[in-house]
Scaffold this motif. Structure first.
Motif, short mmCIF file in Angstrom:
data_model
loop_
_atom_site.label_atom_id
_atom_site.label_comp_id
_atom_site.label_asym_id
_atom_site.label_seq_id
_atom_site.Cartn_x
_atom_site.Cartn_y
_atom_site.Cartn_z
N THR A 116 -10.56 1.61 114.81
CA THR A 116 -9.38 1.85 113.97
C THR A 116 -8.98 0.60 113.19
OG1 THR A 116 -8.58 3.48 115.56
CG2 THR A 116 -6.99 2.62 113.96
N GLY A 117 -8.88 -0.53 113.88
CA GLY A 117 -8.51 -1.78 113.21
C GLY A 117 -9.54 -2.23 112.21
N GLU A 156 -9.34 -0.25 109.01
CA GLU A 156 -8.22 -0.66 108.14
C GLU A 156 -8.56 -1.94 107.38
OE1 GLU A 156 -4.24 -0.30 108.83
OE2 GLU A 156 -4.35 1.31 110.32
N ARG A 169 -8.93 -2.20 103.26
CA ARG A 169 -8.18 -3.16 102.43
C ARG A 169 -9.11 -4.02 101.58
NH1 ARG A 169 -2.61 -4.90 105.44
NH2 ARG A 169 -2.28 -2.97 106.61
N SER A 202 -2.87 -3.13 121.17
CA SER A 202 -3.00 -1.67 121.17
C SER A 202 -3.59 -1.18 122.48
CB SER A 202 -3.86 -1.21 119.99
OG SER A 202 -3.24 -1.51 118.76
N PRO A 213 -2.73 1.86 115.72
CA PRO A 213 -2.52 0.48 116.16
C PRO A 213 -1.03 0.21 116.37
CG PRO A 213 -3.93 0.56 114.21
CD PRO A 213 -3.35 1.92 114.38
N ALA A 255 2.42 -2.18 116.17
CA ALA A 255 2.97 -2.95 115.05
C ALA A 255 2.35 -4.35 115.03
CB ALA A 255 4.49 -3.04 115.17
N ASP A 260 -0.62 -5.31 116.07
CA ASP A 260 -1.99 -5.25 115.54
C ASP A 260 -2.00 -4.93 114.05
OD1 ASP A 260 -3.67 -6.07 117.56
OD2 ASP A 260 -3.73 -4.11 118.53
N ARG A 261 -1.03 -4.16 113.58
CA ARG A 261 -0.96 -3.89 112.13
C ARG A 261 -0.64 -5.17 111.36
NH1 ARG A 261 -1.44 1.19 110.54
NH2 ARG A 261 -1.15 2.89 112.05
N ILE A 273 -3.88 -7.12 111.34
CA ILE A 273 -4.80 -6.50 110.38
C ILE A 273 -4.49 -6.96 108.96
CG2 ILE A 273 -5.36 -4.30 109.23
CD1 ILE A 273 -5.08 -2.99 112.03
N GLY A 274 -3.20 -6.93 108.61
CA GLY A 274 -2.80 -7.35 107.27
C GLY A 274 -3.11 -8.81 107.01
#
Length: 288
Positions: free
Chosen positions: A13-14, A17, A21, A129, A247, A249, A251-252, A255-256
């Protein structure tokens, strides 16, 4: 510039993402290629990644890039130089930094793992996560255990992912306020005996013990049964259960920041062989 991306491990999942991006950044100075392992031909496959790749993956309910078996990477990476597409750079998402690095192509290693066991980074993407998923799973077991009346203590050895000790074991134990053991030895037996005695003294009905899959729970049970009459019920949480579609918050945020750092390195032509380190959720690039 042609940039290859390889995904190791289970936190799809990560990784999806991050790749999304990188595709959506739409930087004209590079083309992005995904590197897969064909399990039928036992060979490497290179495919260009673009917006259609995102749409197709979403339509099929698949990942943009499947996980590359780490045990085949050493041989697979050598064959990259014989591919029709010449790759100038490789982004390695996950895997052990020492294991998956290659000398034939410049690489950037990114810590992606549910185990948080990379020496060069205090955090790995996917860990929060996984930890939250494990915590939620154990709390569901607690709800059931606390509602049942038994005439003896119920002991729940809970095996969480991992074939060797990692921080995931101790952090899980801290989160649910339970003891943990690293292996089947005298220290583990002492820990469990003391926990049982404490629970019995409080007339509590159940006990959780956290361990990974490397611990022989059957041997522990046999040794405990010599002294204590308890109901021993092993619960297991698999790695696949820890990598759901949502994921946390934390991990988000990671990710960003990882995506932004990679895009920044590409835009400034600063890519060299190196790795990403994460400290206090801040992402830093280090050259080898």
């Amino acid at each position: 510039m042609n940039i290859g991306v390889v995904h190791f491990g289970s936190y799809t999942t990560g990784v999806t993402e991050i790749i999304t991006r990188l595709i959506e950044a739409n930087i004209e100075s590079y083309r992005l290629y995904g590197i897969d392992w064909n399990r039928h031909t036992k060979g490497i496959e290179v495919k260009e990644l673009h917006r259609e790749s995102i749409a197709q993956a979403q339509f099929n309910g698949d990942a943009i890039l499947s996980a590359f078996p780490e045990q085949y990477w050493n041989e697979g990476s050598k064959s990259l130089i014989h591919e029709n597409i010449k790759l100038d750079y490789l982004i390695l998402l996950g895997g052990s930094k020492e294991t998956v690095s290659t000398s034939s192509i410049k690489t950037l290693h990114v810590p992606v793992s549910i185990f948080n066991s990379e020496d060069h980074s205090s955090y790995s993407l996917g860990y929060d996560s996984a930890l939250n998923t494990i915590y939620s799973s154990i709390e569901k077991i607690r709800d059931t255990a606390s509602s049942l009346i038994y005439n003896k203590l119920r002991v729940f050895p809970i095996q969480i992912p991992g074939n060797k000790y990692t921080p995931l074991v101790q952090d899980t134990a801290l989160a649910i306020n339970a003891p943990f053991v690293r292996q089947d030895d005298d220290e583990a037996i002492t820990i469990i005996k003391e926990a049982i005695q404490e629970k019995n003294s409080r007339n509590e009905s159940y006990l959780f013990i956290i361990m990974d899959h490397s611990v022989n729970h059957q041997s522990l049970e046999q040794k405990i049964a010599v002294e204590f009459d308890v109901d021993w019920k092993v619960m297991s949480i698999s790695e696949s259960q820890c990598v759901g579609p949502f994921p946390t918050a934390i991990d988000r945020i990671v990710i960003g920041r990882i995506s932004d750092k990679i895009i920044e390195l590409i835009n400034t032509s600063s890519l060299d062989s190196g790795y990403i380190g994460i400290q206090d959720l801040q992402v830093t690039y280090y050259k080898n």
